[in-house]
Scaffold this active site. Structure first.
Site, mmCIF file in Angstrom:
data_model
loop_
_atom_site.group_PDB
_atom_site.id
_atom_site.type_symbol
_atom_site.label_atom_id
_atom_site.label_comp_id
_atom_site.label_asym_id
_atom_site.label_seq_id
_atom_site.Cartn_x
_atom_site.Cartn_y
_atom_site.Cartn_z
ATOM 1 N N CYS A 88 0.904 -0.768 -0.149
ATOM 2 C CA CYS A 88 0.158 0.288 -0.036
ATOM 3 C C CYS A 88 0.938 1.274 -0.092
ATOM 4 O O CYS A 88 1.640 1.643 -0.910
ATOM 5 C CB CYS A 88 -1.236 -0.115 1.254
ATOM 6 S SG CYS A 88 -2.543 1.147 0.902
ATOM 7 N N HIS A 196 -3.844 -4.631 -0.663
ATOM 8 C CA HIS A 196 -3.625 -5.166 0.790
ATOM 9 C C HIS A 196 -3.696 -7.067 0.799
ATOM 10 O O HIS A 196 -4.561 -7.312 0.710
ATOM 11 C CB HIS A 196 -4.081 -5.095 1.969
ATOM 12 C CG HIS A 196 -4.124 -3.206 2.388
ATOM 13 N ND1 HIS A 196 -3.251 -3.309 3.162
ATOM 14 C CD2 HIS A 196 -4.695 -2.525 1.853
ATOM 15 C CE1 HIS A 196 -3.219 -1.880 3.040
ATOM 16 N NE2 HIS A 196 -4.324 -1.320 2.310
ATOM 17 N N GLU A 198 -2.530 -8.801 2.624
ATOM 18 C CA GLU A 198 -2.045 -9.453 3.921
ATOM 19 C C GLU A 198 -4.482 -9.951 3.993
ATOM 20 O O GLU A 198 -4.545 -10.343 5.175
ATOM 21 C CB GLU A 198 -1.997 -9.114 5.185
ATOM 22 C CG GLU A 198 -2.720 -7.153 6.014
ATOM 23 C CD GLU A 198 -2.499 -5.884 4.715
ATOM 24 O OE1 GLU A 198 -2.498 -5.292 4.947
ATOM 25 O OE2 GLU A 198 -1.163 -6.469 3.451
#
Length: 216
Positions: A88, A196, A198
């Protein structure tokens, strides 16, 4: 192998750490995931991850106030050639400059500025929040085995700005949001995702696993 996730007060640190731990475990990769704010740990890590959320200038400033951290990054990434992954705003900092609110100098690893998104469709809201597919512009080891395109896996985005790269070859993947949006960049031993990983479930775990195996 030790993977340093840089803790400078920005980014989804807990979820990023857990995602890297899970990806390593499921891929059978022996890796210590080291969430650290210590420059000496970053300088000696085998792989380096820089998360980031919020404003470009704030993240740049937050990194600068950790004494010795920028020097450690330069030593490990630029001089030693350790694999680097920006997430990001961590990816945006790889640029020449950020133009959010003010002009802020980036690392200069990927030529280009981080600029505001201007969708052609006025009904599309800024920031882009949610799932989107990826258009792979060129092959890259971090996308090995990952289905992309309209019927591919989805990535999770939360952003109002994107990196307008000067060199087309630095852009690995784009997303469509009222026009092309830079989703993933890479050059040499450096890679970064606007989305992202994750939070991107199957795509994110596969991408992280590929990063842990990557030998640039």
């Amino acid at each position: 192998m030790r993977v340093a996730i840089i803790d400078y007060g920005s980014g989804n640190l807990r979820s990023a750490t857990k995602a890297f731990e899970r990806a390593a475990r499921e891929a059978g990769i022996a890796a210590e995931i080291d969430l650290t704010d210590r420059p000496e740990r970053v300088a000696t890590a085998d792989r380096i991850v820089l998360p980031g959320v919020g404003a470009y200038a704030d993240c740049r400033r937050g990194l600068a106030v950790v004494e010795g951290m920028e020097e450690a990054l330069t030593e490990a990434v630029e001089k030693t050639g350790r694999p680097f992954f920006g997430i990001c705003v961590g990816m945006q900092l790889m640029s020449s400059r950020g133009l959010e609110k003010t002009v802020t100098k980036g690392f200069g690893w990927i030529a280009g500025d981080v600029v505001g998104m201007t969708p052609e469709d006025p009904s599309l809201k800024i920031p882009q929040i949610g799932w989107n597919t990826l258009d792979l512009k060129r092959p890259h080891p971090l996308f090995d085995g990952i289905p992309t395109g309209e019927n591919g896996l989805h990535a999770y985005f939360v952003h109002s700005y994107h990196l307008a790269a000067e060199r087309a070859e630095d852009v690995v993947a784009e997303a469509g949001y009222g026009g092309p949006v830079t989703a993933f960049v890479a050059r040499d031993n450096k890679a970064g995702s606007q989305f992202h990983p994750e939070k991107s479930q199957a795509l994110g775990l596969a991408l992280i696993s590929n990063f842990l195996r990557w030998k640039p």
